[in-house]
Write an enzyme that holds these catalytic residues in place. Sequence first.
Site, PDB file in Angstrom:
ATOM      1  N   CYS A 138       0.808  -1.227   0.000  1.00 54.94           N
ATOM      2  CA  CYS A 138       0.000   0.000   0.000  1.00 54.94           C
ATOM      3  C   CYS A 138       0.842   1.278   0.000  1.00 54.94           C
ATOM      4  O   CYS A 138       0.398   2.305  -0.501  1.00 54.94           O
ATOM      5  CB  CYS A 138      -0.997  -0.003   1.149  1.00 54.94           C
ATOM      6  SG  CYS A 138      -0.253  -0.138   2.765  1.00 54.94           S
ATOM      7  N   LYS A 215      -5.922  -9.265  11.039  1.00 59.85           N
ATOM      8  CA  LYS A 215      -5.847  -7.817  10.885  1.00 59.85           C
ATOM      9  C   LYS A 215      -7.208  -7.322  10.417  1.00 59.85           C
ATOM     10  O   LYS A 215      -7.711  -7.759   9.380  1.00 59.85           O
ATOM     11  CB  LYS A 215      -4.759  -7.455   9.876  1.00 59.85           C
ATOM     12  CG  LYS A 215      -4.694  -5.966   9.565  1.00 59.85           C
ATOM     13  CD  LYS A 215      -3.521  -5.633   8.682  1.00 59.85           C
ATOM     14  CE  LYS A 215      -3.518  -4.169   8.288  1.00 59.85           C
ATOM     15  NZ  LYS A 215      -2.361  -3.810   7.459  1.00 59.85           N
ATOM     16  N   ARG A 225      -1.980   6.215   7.869  1.00 59.13           N
ATOM     17  CA  ARG A 225      -2.054   6.393   6.412  1.00 59.13           C
ATOM     18  C   ARG A 225      -1.511   7.755   6.006  1.00 59.13           C
ATOM     19  O   ARG A 225      -1.006   7.909   4.900  1.00 59.13           O
ATOM     20  CB  ARG A 225      -3.476   6.147   5.920  1.00 59.13           C
ATOM     21  CG  ARG A 225      -3.800   4.665   6.072  1.00 59.13           C
ATOM     22  CD  ARG A 225      -5.172   4.289   5.639  1.00 59.13           C
ATOM     23  NE  ARG A 225      -5.410   2.879   5.988  1.00 59.13           N
ATOM     24  CZ  ARG A 225      -6.592   2.288   5.971  1.00 59.13           C
ATOM     25  NH1 ARG A 225      -7.654   2.981   5.608  1.00 59.13           N
ATOM     26  NH2 ARG A 225      -6.711   1.024   6.305  1.00 59.13           N
ATOM     27  N   GLU A 254      -8.000 -17.645  10.502  1.00 61.58           N
ATOM     28  CA  GLU A 254      -6.873 -16.931   9.868  1.00 61.58           C
ATOM     29  C   GLU A 254      -5.540 -17.372  10.480  1.00 61.58           C
ATOM     30  O   GLU A 254      -4.564 -17.596   9.772  1.00 61.58           O
ATOM     31  CB  GLU A 254      -7.039 -15.409  10.058  1.00 61.58           C
ATOM     32  CG  GLU A 254      -8.116 -14.772   9.184  1.00 61.58           C
ATOM     33  CD  GLU A 254      -7.672 -14.576   7.738  1.00 61.58           C
ATOM     34  OE1 GLU A 254      -6.547 -14.955   7.381  1.00 61.58           O
ATOM     35  OE2 GLU A 254      -8.480 -14.040   6.956  1.00 61.58           O
ATOM     36  N   LYS A 269      -4.284  -7.307  15.215  1.00 60.83           N
ATOM     37  CA  LYS A 269      -4.196  -5.872  14.993  1.00 60.83           C
ATOM     38  C   LYS A 269      -5.547  -5.305  14.605  1.00 60.83           C
ATOM     39  O   LYS A 269      -6.197  -5.917  13.777  1.00 60.83           O
ATOM     40  CB  LYS A 269      -3.178  -5.631  13.874  1.00 60.83           C
ATOM     41  CG  LYS A 269      -3.028  -4.197  13.454  1.00 60.83           C
ATOM     42  CD  LYS A 269      -2.134  -4.122  12.255  1.00 60.83           C
ATOM     43  CE  LYS A 269      -2.124  -2.687  11.769  1.00 60.83           C
ATOM     44  NZ  LYS A 269      -1.502  -2.525  10.504  1.00 60.83           N
ATOM     45  N   TYR A 335       4.253   2.718  19.145  1.00 56.12           N
ATOM     46  CA  TYR A 335       5.000   3.959  18.888  1.00 56.12           C
ATOM     47  C   TYR A 335       5.583   4.525  20.177  1.00 56.12           C
ATOM     48  O   TYR A 335       6.382   5.447  20.133  1.00 56.12           O
ATOM     49  CB  TYR A 335       4.078   4.972  18.196  1.00 56.12           C
ATOM     50  CG  TYR A 335       3.547   4.427  16.886  1.00 56.12           C
ATOM     51  CD1 TYR A 335       4.339   4.461  15.741  1.00 56.12           C
ATOM     52  CD2 TYR A 335       2.290   3.821  16.804  1.00 56.12           C
ATOM     53  CE1 TYR A 335       3.889   3.917  14.543  1.00 56.12           C
ATOM     54  CE2 TYR A 335       1.833   3.276  15.616  1.00 56.12           C
ATOM     55  CZ  TYR A 335       2.633   3.326  14.491  1.00 56.12           C
ATOM     56  OH  TYR A 335       2.192   2.773  13.315  1.00 56.12           O
TER      57      TYR A 335
HETATM   58  C1  PBG Z   1       0.057  -1.637   5.779  1.00 55.27           C
HETATM   59  C2  PBG Z   1      -0.122  -1.384   7.211  1.00 55.27           C
HETATM   60  C3  PBG Z   1      -1.042  -0.551   7.852  1.00 55.27           C
HETATM   61  C4  PBG Z   1      -0.671  -0.529   9.188  1.00 55.27           C
HETATM   62  C5  PBG Z   1       0.407  -1.377   9.343  1.00 55.27           C
HETATM   63  N1  PBG Z   1       0.721  -1.937   8.106  1.00 55.27           N
HETATM   64  C6  PBG Z   1      -2.115   0.303   7.298  1.00 55.27           C
HETATM   65  C7  PBG Z   1      -3.326  -0.259   6.712  1.00 55.27           C
HETATM   66  O1  PBG Z   1      -3.551  -1.463   6.691  1.00 55.27           O
HETATM   67  O2  PBG Z   1      -4.091   0.548   6.190  1.00 55.27           O
HETATM   68  C8  PBG Z   1      -1.334   0.300  10.250  1.00 55.27           C
HETATM   69  C9  PBG Z   1      -0.488   0.634  11.427  1.00 55.27           C
HETATM   70  C10 PBG Z   1      -1.027   1.712  12.297  1.00 55.27           C
HETATM   71  O3  PBG Z   1      -2.142   2.201  12.127  1.00 55.27           O
HETATM   72  O4  PBG Z   1      -0.292   2.069  13.230  1.00 55.27           O
HETATM   73  N2  PBG Z   1      -0.635  -2.631   5.202  1.00 55.27           N
END
Ligand code: PBG
Length: 347
Positions: A138, A215, A225, A254, A269, A335
């Site tokens: 992405c 996820k 993003r 999953e 996540k 973070y």
């Molecule tokens: C990429 C990815 C994302 C996150 C981690 N890897 C964004 C998404 O899936 O849109 C989000 C991490 C965060 O929000 O801290 N695929």
Amino acid sequence: MDPYAADRMVTGQATAQSFPTTRLRRLRQHPTLREMVRDVRLSPRQLILPLFVRPGTRVRQPIASMPSQAQLSPDELAVEVREAARLGLGGVILFGIPEHKDSQGSDAYDDDGIVPRAIRAAKSAAGDLLIITDVCFCEYTDHGHCGIVNRDTGRPDVDNDATLELLARQAVSHARAGADMVAPSGMMDGMVAAIRRGLDSEGFSHLPIMSYAAKYASAFYAPFREAAESAPQFGDRRSYQMDPAADAEQAVREVELDLAEGADIIMVKPALAYLDIIRRVRDRFPGVPLAAYNVSGEFSMVKAAAERGWIDERAIVLESLTSIARAGASIILTYWAKDVTRWLRTT
Ligand code: PBG
């Protein structure tokens, strides 16, 4: 005589005594005793710090949606990685923001792409810290989706199987540059198997895979993003990320599939709105290392409230991470990893 007393001693079951014999407050009087009877302890080695890398030198571009976080050029990444290693963190996970995005996300699997360059720049600063990489498309595609998109099908969607081969190439390019572990996050079916095959055929059968197995399609990713410049340009990610309202057993399916495909570590996540999923996966897969991602939305909400003086950031963060660990995650991506490590020294 209570005829069952001996049985209870064997099974460890507490006799159902009540007040005034039992007073749970006794365990809470002395601070040392409180600490002694704690079950959940946070430690730096279980923490992974997410970092954003972009081309350039001496670049530290603050991320407006995530106060205190920045996009870093490879040389600045090395500084950050050295600090993370000094603090004793378990690892960092790298997200790349390439110079140019295109429909195939070609920077993602270029041996000289932003992430391989960043790994090479940071490797010598890492010491015994793990350099982990996010494996996904992405951030690299001009449309912002997590794989190759077929637009001419009348139903624009990520082409699962066409994406798999590219994910394998991406993982191999990270491995060649010196990554210690790869973490596929795109929620493509079969991604772990494809990456495992790719790594094995290039001599990296020893390299572990941490899979973002469960996820969810979450609004809690919004600040990320902006940080990763990866917002989808059309549609959303609901055709590949999980539905928050799906039966929790879907998360178990999953995880089962990813383990069968060769995942070494499993991730759930986001974390805080999904503590039930963390607990379920922990209970259903004993012995499988479990990670949880305390995502950008969870971070930025606390930052915003703390800036207004409405909450105590340190107390909120330690309590939240404790709840994630108590739910069953032994690895936490956050973070706050550096802050937590400093706070733990003074608690
Ligand atoms: C990429 C990815 C994302 C996150 C981690 N890897 C964004 C998404 O899936 O849109 C989000 C991490 C965060 O929000 O801290 N695929």
